[in-house]
Write an enzyme that holds these catalytic residues in place. Structure first.
Site, PDB file in Angstrom:
ATOM      1  N   VAL A  36       0.890  -1.129   0.093  1.00 30.52           N
ATOM      2  CA  VAL A  36      -0.138  -0.148   0.064  1.00 30.52           C
ATOM      3  C   VAL A  36       0.779   1.313  -0.079  1.00 30.52           C
ATOM      4  O   VAL A  36       0.547   2.342  -0.734  1.00 30.52           O
ATOM      5  CB  VAL A  36      -1.158  -0.094   1.370  1.00 30.52           C
ATOM      6  CG1 VAL A  36      -1.725   1.198   1.211  1.00 30.52           C
ATOM      7  CG2 VAL A  36      -1.971  -1.296   1.293  1.00 30.52           C
ATOM      8  N   ASP A 223      -9.830 -10.417   9.561  1.00 33.36           N
ATOM      9  CA  ASP A 223      -9.852  -8.931   8.766  1.00 33.36           C
ATOM     10  C   ASP A 223     -11.262  -8.559   8.204  1.00 33.36           C
ATOM     11  O   ASP A 223     -11.388  -7.605   8.439  1.00 33.36           O
ATOM     12  CB  ASP A 223      -8.816  -9.359   7.678  1.00 33.36           C
ATOM     13  CG  ASP A 223      -8.709  -8.239   6.486  1.00 33.36           C
ATOM     14  OD1 ASP A 223      -8.197  -7.326   6.876  1.00 33.36           O
ATOM     15  OD2 ASP A 223      -9.453  -8.226   5.479  1.00 33.36           O
ATOM     16  N   LYS A 227     -13.011  -5.160   9.368  1.00 35.47           N
ATOM     17  CA  LYS A 227     -13.817  -4.283   8.394  1.00 35.47           C
ATOM     18  C   LYS A 227     -15.432  -4.271   8.708  1.00 35.47           C
ATOM     19  O   LYS A 227     -16.071  -3.056   8.605  1.00 35.47           O
ATOM     20  CB  LYS A 227     -13.786  -4.815   6.932  1.00 35.47           C
ATOM     21  CG  LYS A 227     -12.068  -4.641   6.553  1.00 35.47           C
ATOM     22  CD  LYS A 227     -12.047  -5.401   5.262  1.00 35.47           C
ATOM     23  CE  LYS A 227     -10.500  -5.115   4.882  1.00 35.47           C
ATOM     24  NZ  LYS A 227     -10.001  -6.297   3.729  1.00 35.47           N
TER      25      LYS A 227
END
Ligand SMILES: NC(=O)C1=CN([C@@H]2O[C@H](COP(=O)(O)OP(=O)(O)OC[C@H]3O[C@@H](n4cnc5c(N)ncnc54)[C@H](O)[C@@H]3O)[C@@H](O)[C@H]2O)C=CC1
Ligand SMILES: N[C@@H](CC=O)C(=O)O
Length: 472
Positions: A36, A223, A227
């Site tokens: 990222v 994960d 979220k």
């Protein structure tokens, strides 16, 4: 700029730093130069003119903090300072915005807290940090009037936090469901479409930069739960503790489950789902519009999704989030859920909004982290598929097992809808499709059936979403 009308004066764009010939540049300090971080560096460089026009001022990475300084020096353009100390970068007065894209929750918490306390806005892609430390970070952001933006933390490039906090702000949210882990969706797609086994598909996802540093977070459902906690908080304006989410990952799924899904005309998907208890009550016209839900039903689990459902058509690394509002009805947002470019797209969008002084969703997120969480509601009853692997490929032996299998279902209170056979991997499997029943009842039946002589190990139980083709 994040604006709390009770605590702070009217919002204003970030103060401009002057660079060179009086052109103000938003100076970005980047922690982490992996998938990222590099993607963000590259996108800001490639789109410099476009971003400057949209932001009203140039936006540039001026400093990075990394573990491996020598490697980073070979990756960043001349003029970008490289440090080994993320904490120093987080508080450096010559950095206007901290972008935290290193991951993890220990160091990241310290750096983000330091930046917020120093009045420095933060952009992060770190959903683990938000889900585990949301209330503490939001309190700091509020206390210092400092925005924290995190669009990249949920569903890659999809502007879903913006949609919830802004575009759909006039709605009560009745339900949320979606595919929010790109790695898992990639693995399930490759298993079903290319016949890959689980480990080979995971290795591909890692090579493509989709997976977390610890891929157990992806395949274990953690994960997606991080979220979902962020999404549900924004949707219902309450903190969502991770412990309130029922989480099951995909690591136990086998090639035979993908084959069963194909036979039944469905797709395996890891779904994150949330709804307030008593949806109809919440939507009642006399209900106070801003009343937080009494309870939230929250889950992350693999589901057999019927082909006709929109989520069945979301393949590979793509994510999709379906938000149902009382005024707008269902809204489906879809796009790439992981990878350098898509995630950088969301980071850069946050930077542009910061430069413009447009941080409505930072305010909405910070507000959602205050107060008491809603209670946790049990999972709803729904139809399930139970796959029972047998020791034999022999039809007669398989049939001889049926009475015991059906008795186990009956003892657990699981109503059978249809029974089918699957031949896969040199053995037969019974596919038992149930009417609506609780996950606990199906799991109890599965555990009992797995102990029967002639049954080859654990059975897979999956909720079924939508109507499978043969029942239409
Ligand atoms: N890879 C993806 O597609 C997406 C990742 N994210 C999130 O973005 C963050 C970064 O993910 P990736 O870029 O994939 O990870 P990565 O593992 O590729 O890169 C992380 C970078 O941070 C550096 N780093 C880690 N700890 C550090 C420390 N203590 N000091 C200095 N540098 C440190 C590492 O050396 C590495 O360069 C994570 O929070 C992840 O959950 C969010 C959306 C998508
Ligand atoms: N590992 C994550 C990365 C993006 O959040 C995923 O696969 O979705």
């Amino acid at each position: 700029m994040y604006h709390d009308p009770d605590l702070h004066p009217a919002p204003a764009p970030l103060p401009a730093a002057t660079h060179g010939m009086g052109i103000s540049t938003l100076r970005v300090g980047l922690i982490g130069l992996g998938t990222v971080g590099l993607g963000t560096l590259e996108l800001l460089a490639r789109q410099a003119a476009l971003v400057a026009r949209r932001a009203g001022r140039p936006v540039a990475v001026t400093q990075v903090a990394v573990r491996n300084v020598a490697r980073a020096r070979s990756l960043v353009p001349a003029g970008v300072a490289v440090h080994a100390d993320p904490l120093a970068l987080a508080t450096d007065p010559s950095v206007d915005v901290l972008v935290e894209v290193a991951g993890g929750t220990t160091g990241a918490l310290q750096w983000v807290q330091a930046a917020l306390a120093a009045g420095k806005p933060v952009v992060t892609a770190n959903k683990a940090l938000l889900a585990e430390h949301g209330p503490a970070l939001a309190a700091l952001a509020r206390a210092h009037g400092t925005p924290l933006l995190c669009e990249a933390a949920v569903a890659g490039c999809i502007p879903v936090l913006k949609a919830l906090a802004e575009g759909l702000a006039g709605n009560r949210i009745l339900a949320l469901q979606g595919i929010v882990n790109g790695t898992s969706n990639y693995i399930l797609s490759r298993m079903q479409d290319a016949g890959l086994d689980f480990s080979a598909a995971l290795a591909e996802a890692q090579a493509l930069g989709y997976a977390e540093a610890d891929p157990a977070l992806d395949v274990g459902g953690g994960d997606a739960a991080h979220k979902l906690a962020v999404l549900a908080s924004l949707a219902w304006g309450v903190p969502v503790p991770l412990a309130h989410i029922a989480v099951q990952g995909i690591a136990h799924l086998q090639a035979a489950d993908a084959a069963a899904a194909a036979l039944l005309g469905g797709r395996l998907r890891l779904l994150a789902r949330a709804e307030p208890l008593g949806t109809l009550l919440c939507a009642h016209p006399q209900a106070e519009p801003d009343t937080p839900p009494e309870a939230l039903r929250l889950s992350v689990q693999p589901v057999l999704v019927a082909q006709a459902e929109p989520l069945a058509a979301v393949h590979g690394v793509r994510n999709a989030v379906q938000i149902t509002g009382d005024a707008c009805g269902p809204v489906l947002l879809t796009g790439a859920g992981a990878g350098a470019g898509p995630t950088a797209s969301a980071v850069v969008a946050d930077l542009v909004d910061l430069a413009r002084g447009h941080t409505a969703r930072a305010h909405a997120w910070a507000a959602s982290q205050q107060g008491q969480p809603a209670a946790s509601a049990p999972l709803a009853a729904e139809p399930h598929l139970l796959r029972v692997p047998l020791d034999h490929a022999d039809e007669r032996a398989a049939r001889s097992l049926l009475p015991a299998v059906l008795a186990a279902l009956e003892a657990a209170g699981v109503p059978l809808l249809r029974l089918q056979r699957l031949a896969h991997g040199g053995r037969l499997h019974w596919l038992l499709r149930t009417r609506a029943c609780s996950a606990a009842a199906v799991q109890a039946a599965a555990a009992q059936i797995a102990t029967l002589p002639g049954v080859a190990g654990p059975c897979t139980a999956l909720p079924v979403l939508g109507t499978l083709a043969d029942l239409v």
